[in-house]
Design a protein around this motif. Structure first.
Motif, mmCIF file in Angstrom:
data_model
loop_
_atom_site.group_PDB
_atom_site.id
_atom_site.type_symbol
_atom_site.label_atom_id
_atom_site.label_comp_id
_atom_site.label_asym_id
_atom_site.label_seq_id
_atom_site.Cartn_x
_atom_site.Cartn_y
_atom_site.Cartn_z
ATOM 1 N N GLU A 6 0.839 -1.186 0.000
ATOM 2 C CA GLU A 6 0.000 0.000 0.000
ATOM 3 C C GLU A 6 0.877 1.241 0.000
ATOM 4 O O GLU A 6 1.964 1.239 0.571
ATOM 5 C CB GLU A 6 -0.897 0.003 1.239
ATOM 6 C CG GLU A 6 -2.235 -0.647 0.942
ATOM 7 C CD GLU A 6 -3.082 -0.803 2.180
ATOM 8 O OE1 GLU A 6 -3.158 0.162 2.960
ATOM 9 O OE2 GLU A 6 -3.653 -1.886 2.349
ATOM 10 N N LYS A 62 0.411 6.580 -9.327
ATOM 11 C CA LYS A 62 -0.578 5.612 -9.801
ATOM 12 C C LYS A 62 -1.399 5.022 -8.653
ATOM 13 O O LYS A 62 -2.623 4.947 -8.740
ATOM 14 C CB LYS A 62 0.105 4.499 -10.612
ATOM 15 C CG LYS A 62 -0.875 3.653 -11.401
ATOM 16 C CD LYS A 62 -0.133 2.740 -12.367
ATOM 17 C CE LYS A 62 -1.063 2.042 -13.332
ATOM 18 N NZ LYS A 62 -2.046 1.176 -12.697
ATOM 19 N N ALA A 63 -0.733 4.636 -7.581
ATOM 20 C CA ALA A 63 -1.462 4.077 -6.434
ATOM 21 C C ALA A 63 -2.439 5.107 -5.867
ATOM 22 O O ALA A 63 -3.534 4.758 -5.413
ATOM 23 C CB ALA A 63 -0.483 3.621 -5.356
ATOM 24 N N SER A 102 -5.257 5.600 -8.816
ATOM 25 C CA SER A 102 -6.066 4.396 -9.076
ATOM 26 C C SER A 102 -6.649 3.794 -7.806
ATOM 27 O O SER A 102 -7.367 2.807 -7.874
ATOM 28 C CB SER A 102 -5.229 3.321 -9.773
ATOM 29 O OG SER A 102 -4.408 3.845 -10.759
ATOM 30 N N GLU A 103 -6.295 4.360 -6.648
ATOM 31 C CA GLU A 103 -6.727 3.762 -5.371
ATOM 32 C C GLU A 103 -6.363 2.280 -5.342
ATOM 33 O O GLU A 103 -7.203 1.420 -5.074
ATOM 34 C CB GLU A 103 -8.240 3.929 -5.168
ATOM 35 C CG GLU A 103 -8.744 5.351 -5.247
ATOM 36 C CD GLU A 103 -8.703 6.083 -3.908
ATOM 37 O OE1 GLU A 103 -8.470 5.423 -2.869
ATOM 38 O OE2 GLU A 103 -8.866 7.315 -3.901
ATOM 39 N N ASP A 104 -5.124 1.998 -5.648
ATOM 40 C CA ASP A 104 -4.660 0.619 -5.771
ATOM 41 C C ASP A 104 -3.322 0.477 -5.037
ATOM 42 O O ASP A 104 -2.766 1.466 -4.566
ATOM 43 C CB ASP A 104 -4.489 0.296 -7.268
ATOM 44 C CG ASP A 104 -4.555 -1.197 -7.551
ATOM 45 O OD1 ASP A 104 -4.552 -2.000 -6.592
ATOM 46 O OD2 ASP A 104 -4.599 -1.543 -8.746
ATOM 47 N N SER A 159 2.198 -0.518 -8.137
ATOM 48 C CA SER A 159 2.160 -1.384 -9.309
ATOM 49 C C SER A 159 3.537 -1.721 -9.864
ATOM 50 O O SER A 159 3.653 -2.406 -10.874
ATOM 51 C CB SER A 159 1.302 -0.738 -10.392
ATOM 52 O OG SER A 159 1.804 0.547 -10.683
ATOM 53 N N SER A 209 -1.197 1.531 -17.347
ATOM 54 C CA SER A 209 -1.908 0.257 -17.229
ATOM 55 C C SER A 209 -1.879 -0.504 -18.552
ATOM 56 O O SER A 209 -1.723 -1.721 -18.572
ATOM 57 C CB SER A 209 -3.359 0.492 -16.811
ATOM 58 O OG SER A 209 -3.386 1.023 -15.503
#
Ligand code: WNU
Length: 152
Positions: A53, A92-93, A96-98, A101, A143
């Motif tokens: 995270e 990106k995290a 993208s709420e991810d 990557s 992506s």
């Protein structure tokens, strides 16, 4: 960030030279300078680990990093690019709420990154539509790059 007036001004003009932030209003940029943290990394040190995270955005102020990523059919993460002074990563995290990557690894001793946390990143990006649109598009392109790397 606690620092002298001179250092504040140095960061201010450095940030102004970062293409992404070129058109930000003066007061926004000043606000970012106020809440910056600076992190130092040695050669080989992981700044970001794929799958973890993350709540921070980084701008390289000194040194160089490489981006590596797990790739289908390869046992070792593959190197996909190197980034240097004025480049940034970690958006990106946040967008993208991810989870993270890719891996980001310092390739030099004393690599220095300016670190912006999620709240300040959102304030910086959220109030500026063009910046938001630009980053969103870029993240979607990343992506697609990831997919191409894995399914070709
Ligand atoms: C890539 N695929 C993925 C880079 C930096 C900024 C921009 C490219 Cl606007 P995160 C890992 C970070 C990720 C990106 C960075 O690695 N990254 C890439 C790729 O091909 N990530 N998935 N190339 S360098 C780069 C464009 O910043 O953000 O938070 O952490 O997922």
């Amino acid at each position: 960030m606690k620092s002298t007036q001179a250092t504040q001004e140095e960061y201010f003009s450095f940030l102004r030279s970062v293409s992404l932030l070129r058109d930000l209003p003066e007061e926004k940029l000043a606000k970012i300078v106020d809440c910056l943290e600076i992190d130092y990394f040695d050669k080989g040190e992981y700044i970001i680990r794929e799958g973890e995270e993350g709540n921070t955005f980084f701008i390289i102020a000194k040194g160089e990093v490489c981006v590596t990523q797990t790739t289908e059919g390869c046992t070792e993460p593959q190197e996909i690019k190197t980034l240097g002074v004025g480049d940034y990563f970690g958006e990106k995290a946040l967008i993208s709420e991810d989870v993270r990557s890719a891996n980001i690894i310092s390739t030099e001793n004393d690599t220095q990154c300016l670190v912006v946390d999620r709240d300040n990143f959102n304030q910086m990006v959220g109030t500026y539509e063009e910046l938001q649109a630009y980053l969103k598009e870029y993240v979607e392109e990343l992506s697609r790059c990831d997919e191409r790397r894995n399914f070709s």
